[in-house]
Design an enzyme around this catalytic site. Structure first.
Site, mmCIF file in Angstrom:
data_model
loop_
_atom_site.group_PDB
_atom_site.id
_atom_site.type_symbol
_atom_site.label_atom_id
_atom_site.label_comp_id
_atom_site.label_asym_id
_atom_site.label_seq_id
_atom_site.Cartn_x
_atom_site.Cartn_y
_atom_site.Cartn_z
ATOM 1 C CE LYS A 170 2.263 -3.903 -2.221
ATOM 2 N NZ LYS A 170 1.293 -4.730 -2.944
ATOM 3 C CD GLN A 182 1.399 -8.497 -2.630
ATOM 4 O OE1 GLN A 182 0.840 -7.486 -2.227
ATOM 5 N NE2 GLN A 182 2.326 -8.460 -3.557
ATOM 6 C CG ASP A 203 -4.440 -4.292 -5.254
ATOM 7 O OD1 ASP A 203 -3.379 -3.678 -5.491
ATOM 8 O OD2 ASP A 203 -4.489 -5.389 -4.667
HETATM 9 N N1 LUD Z 1 -0.812 -8.159 -5.685
HETATM 10 C C1 LUD Z 1 0.803 -6.543 -6.360
HETATM 11 N N2 LUD Z 1 1.262 -8.858 -6.533
HETATM 12 C C2 LUD Z 1 2.548 -8.627 -7.165
HETATM 13 N N3 LUD Z 1 10.249 -3.529 -6.044
HETATM 14 C C3 LUD Z 1 3.038 -5.597 -6.188
HETATM 15 C C4 LUD Z 1 5.450 -5.136 -6.452
HETATM 16 C C5 LUD Z 1 6.714 -3.583 -5.099
HETATM 17 N N4 LUD Z 1 -2.893 -7.475 -4.930
HETATM 18 C C6 LUD Z 1 -1.682 -7.197 -5.416
HETATM 19 O O1 LUD Z 1 2.820 -4.902 -5.193
HETATM 20 O O2 LUD Z 1 0.133 -4.305 -6.357
HETATM 21 C C7 LUD Z 1 -0.132 -5.504 -6.108
HETATM 22 N N5 LUD Z 1 -1.350 -5.862 -5.625
HETATM 23 N N6 LUD Z 1 2.102 -6.317 -6.806
HETATM 24 N N7 LUD Z 1 4.241 -5.771 -6.810
HETATM 25 C C8 LUD Z 1 4.103 -6.758 -7.860
HETATM 26 C C9 LUD Z 1 2.682 -7.240 -7.777
HETATM 27 C C10 LUD Z 1 0.417 -7.872 -6.173
HETATM 28 C C11 LUD Z 1 6.619 -5.457 -7.094
HETATM 29 C C12 LUD Z 1 7.829 -4.853 -6.742
HETATM 30 C C13 LUD Z 1 7.874 -3.905 -5.729
HETATM 31 C C14 LUD Z 1 5.534 -4.179 -5.430
HETATM 32 C C15 LUD Z 1 9.168 -3.282 -5.324
HETATM 33 O O3 LUD Z 1 9.227 -2.568 -4.337
HETATM 34 C C16 LUD Z 1 11.569 -3.043 -5.759
HETATM 35 C C17 LUD Z 1 12.088 -2.258 -6.950
HETATM 36 O O4 LUD Z 1 11.653 -2.537 -8.077
HETATM 37 O O5 LUD Z 1 12.936 -1.398 -6.739
HETATM 38 C C18 LUD Z 1 12.507 -4.204 -5.518
HETATM 39 C C19 LUD Z 1 12.118 -5.002 -4.303
HETATM 40 C C20 LUD Z 1 12.850 -6.351 -4.309
HETATM 41 O O6 LUD Z 1 12.256 -7.337 -4.781
HETATM 42 O O7 LUD Z 1 13.979 -6.403 -3.855
#
Ligand code: LUD
Ligand code: NAP
Length: 280
Positions: free
Chosen positions: A53, A97, A120
């Site tokens: 992020k 997060q 969020d």
């Molecule tokens: N909390 C989120 N907790 C978890 N995957 C994310 C997420 C990017 N307050 C709050 O960001 O929005 C949120 N707000 N969340 N998540 C999950 C959740 C939170 C999950 C995966 C990814 C954000 C991401 O970039 C990559 C992909 O799917 O290609 C893989 C990255 C890796 O793990 O290697």
């Protein structure tokens, strides 16, 4: 015929490019959008997401501050930081997060973030606005799913959509957003009887369960759009979704991969919300 790929990596890059241009325009007006991300503890997955992020913000010109707090941080200390960020004019968006360590109450923390900075979209007032169709921040993950469909020319109107999962951060807002776009929506969960039968009705199937490869090809209608929100770590390094990709791709018309599907879209939507917060 095997499914076409809903390429989240590619579409997220397009969205980030749009955001970059919006940031440049705002900067001309003397506004630099600012995001504060708060990470408590050392959950390895959260560290990856928060780093991504931060990097994404820098790439598009958003001012980004990450507050890394130790796992022992008290709830009072965390709330103090949020209140300070609520009053910081350089910060337009605040994201704490999740998950938080067990001794901290997530609801109290989310409730402390001011509505104007809740990028969020998790606060009760924001969720209420989403449900009644008022101006709000769309929660990043379901918003990312909607944009994936929009940019691919998939219109939910009149379609039967099935959302598996009813969490406050994915399943419920996803269902509301599909409903707002005139889909006929069913929400399934752990007490749903005959999940496979429900899933087979879906023209659009969204899986947000957290169970590796639980949705298999036999649960998918021929030609369905399959959106896999799940991110599950299996073994040392491998990431899989909630959908069994190989079998599902034999039935679906479109399918998201994991990784490279919904995950990158979540981050792109956070950037979009931060710019929107700065513009307001
Ligand atoms: N909390 C989120 N907790 C978890 N995957 C994310 C997420 C990017 N307050 C709050 O960001 O929005 C949120 N707000 N969340 N998540 C999950 C959740 C939170 C999950 C995966 C990814 C954000 C991401 O970039 C990559 C992909 O799917 O290609 C893989 C990255 C890796 O793990 O290697
Ligand atoms: P969650 O809070 O654990 O919710 C899971 C939901 O799935 C619950 O509603 C639960 O039902 C339901 N469920 C569990 N077992 C089931 C079963 N056997 N049959 C039917 N439904 C079942 O999870 P979440 O936060 O929504 O996340 C779901 C998944 O998405 C996870 O893998 C998470 O890592 C991933 N995720 C990805 C992103 C992204 O950006 N790609 C963002 C957020 C989350 P009950 O309500 O009845 O318990």
């Amino acid at each position: 015929m095997p499914a076409q790929i809903l390429d989240g990596k590619q579409i997220a890059a397009e969205v980030r490019e749009e955001v970059k241009q919006e940031v440049a325009r705002l900067k001309e007006q003397g506004i630099t959008p600012g995001l504060a991300v708060v990470l408590v503890g050392d959950d390895p997955a959260s560290q990856v997401y928060v780093r991504n992020k931060h990097r994404a913000c820098e790439e598009v010109g958003i001012y980004s501050v990450v507050h890394r707090l130790p796992a022992e941080t008290t709830q009072a200390q965390l709330l103090d930081l949020i209140k300070q960020l609520n009053n910081d004019p350089q910060i337009h968006g605040i994201l704490v997060q999740l998950p938080l360590p067990g001794h901290i109450d997530e609801k109290t923390v989310i409730d402390t973030i001011t509505l104007e900075k809740d990028v969020d979209g998790f606060s009760p007032a924001n969720v209420g606005n989403l449900v009644i169709g008022d101006k709000c921040f769309y929660p990043c993950t379901p918003h990312g799913c909607m944009v994936l469909m929009d940019k691919t020319g998939i219109d939910p109107k009149g379609k039967k959509a099935v959302v598996v999962g009813r969490s406050n951060i994915v399943g419920k807002p996803m269902a509301m957003m599909l409903l707002a776009r005139h889909a006929t929506v069913t929400i399934c969960h752990s007490r749903t009887k005959n999940l496979a039968e429900e899933c087979r009705q879906a023209d659009i199937l969204v899986a947000a369960v957290g169970k590796p490869e639980m949705i298999t090809g036999d649960m998918i209608k021929e030609g369905a759009v399959v959106i896999d929100v799940g991110i599950n770590r299996v073994g040392e390094k491998k990431l899989v979704g909630d959908v069994h990709f190989e079998s599902a791709a034999q039935k679906a018309s479109w399918i998201t991969p994991v990784p490279g599907g919904v995950g990158p879209m979540t981050i792109a939507m956070l950037l979009k919300n931060t710019v929107e917060a700065a513009r307001r």
